[in-house]
Motif scaffolding. Structure first.
Motif, short mmCIF file in Angstrom:
data_model
loop_
_atom_site.label_atom_id
_atom_site.label_comp_id
_atom_site.label_asym_id
_atom_site.label_seq_id
_atom_site.Cartn_x
_atom_site.Cartn_y
_atom_site.Cartn_z
N LEU A 33 -4.84 -33.42 68.74
CA LEU A 33 -3.43 -33.06 68.38
C LEU A 33 -2.42 -33.54 69.41
O LEU A 33 -1.37 -34.01 68.99
CB LEU A 33 -3.45 -31.50 68.25
N ASP A 44 -1.06 -30.46 62.30
CA ASP A 44 -2.30 -29.89 62.28
C ASP A 44 -3.06 -29.49 63.32
O ASP A 44 -3.53 -29.87 63.93
CB ASP A 44 -3.40 -30.97 61.34
N GLU A 45 -3.04 -27.87 63.39
CA GLU A 45 -3.51 -27.58 64.79
C GLU A 45 -5.07 -27.74 64.91
O GLU A 45 -5.49 -27.40 65.95
CB GLU A 45 -3.21 -26.00 64.63
N LYS A 46 -5.67 -28.07 63.72
CA LYS A 46 -7.20 -28.17 63.88
C LYS A 46 -7.63 -29.60 64.18
O LYS A 46 -8.75 -30.10 64.25
CB LYS A 46 -7.82 -27.80 62.47
N ASN A 47 -6.42 -30.47 64.34
CA ASN A 47 -6.64 -31.96 64.67
C ASN A 47 -7.29 -31.98 65.94
O ASN A 47 -6.70 -31.59 67.04
CB ASN A 47 -5.41 -32.44 64.56
N PRO A 48 -8.49 -32.70 66.22
CA PRO A 48 -9.11 -32.65 67.78
C PRO A 48 -7.97 -33.48 68.65
O PRO A 48 -8.38 -33.59 69.66
CB PRO A 48 -10.35 -33.30 67.36
#
Length: 269
Positions: free
Chosen positions: A250, A244-248
């Motif tokens: 990541l 998930d590229e939006k995972n803070p």
């Protein structure tokens, strides 16, 4: 801070006899399970994963050895040696279980499937109903679905009801045996999210799985081979999907994934 031990085993053995041949599935196994951990047990088929899970939960009895629970500040309970009635009472008061097949009662609604387990422990039906409804809502089963029978539910909804049934009595440990094995990818994600949320709130979980996606939810991975513990790895808390590229978090999620994958490759998985 040191972790609090909640279950420990000593020289745990389990054998099965077929004809004149005895097969030893668990071999003198020493293991500690810690409060608040999401412990994942992995291994190839026949390694003893489910046998261990059933023994730890009191669903089955070992051939030899001891299983002890530390259920209070100074209270220990050795469940090996308990008779069937004693084991049933112990499971009611301390243990929850989620199976691969949900085993819901087809003649009962979603709400009743949860409450029938809760009534074994709770005196107030009203308070139990309130708790059951709150938990069903938490797993995104709304009021309009509470009266549905299992045959009217999707597989994912059935398994979410089964998770609620497993935690309705506030167990010290929730055991899960391949809880997403019969689900599609989206329902798998939903059920794993529920388990992760429960763990983040302090629920101790011990889960058997054969999939990488499910294993990533654990903070501690134990690998069994031929009835013994080959090795284990500590991953730390789950920090979200590594894809998930939006995972803070990541980068941390990717490191975690790489560590788990490397460990499993070393185990020959």
């Amino acid at each position: 801070m040191d972790k609090k031990r909640i279950i420990y085993t000593k020289d745990l053995c389990k054998s099965f006899t077929s004809g004149n041949v005895e097969q030893q599935v668990l071999k003198n196994l020493d293991l500690e399970i810690f409060k608040g951990d999401f412990t994942v047990i992995m291994g190839n088929s026949g390694s003893g994963k489910s046998t261990l899970l059933y023994a730890l939960s009191g669903m089955d009895t070992p051939s030899m050895g001891a299983i002890t629970y530390e259920t209070g500040d100074d209270e220990t309970t050795r469940i090996t040696g308990f008779n069937n009635d004693q084991l049933a009472r112990f499971r009611r008061d301390h243990v929850g279980f989620v199976f691969q097949q949900n085993y819901l009662n087809d003649s009962m609604s979603a709400l009743d499937n949860v409450m029938v387990v809760g009534l074994l422990k709770h005196d107030s039906r009203r308070e139990l109903a309130e708790k059951a409804k709150e938990l069903l809502q938490r797993v995104e089963i709304d009021e309009g679905d509470w009266d549905k029978f299992p045959t009217q539910m999707s597989g994912g909804m059935q398994q979410r009801v089964a998770v609620v049934r497993g935690v309705i009595n506030s167990p010290e440990v929730l055991f899960a045996d391949e809880p997403t094995g019969a689900l599609n990818s989206q329902n798998t994600e939903n059920v794993l999210n529920i388990l992760s949320d429960l763990n983040s709130e302090g629920q101790s979980i011990v889960m058997v799985t054969h999939t990488l996606a499910a294993a990533e939810r654990g903070n501690r991975i134990i690998y069994l081979a031929d009835g013994v513990i080959s090795d284990e790895v500590e991953l730390g808390p789950y920090v979200g999907n590594y894809k998930d590229e939006k995972n803070p978090k990541l980068d941390e999620a990717k490191e975690r994934h790489a560590k788990l994958k490397s460990f499993l490759q070393d185990m020959g998985w």
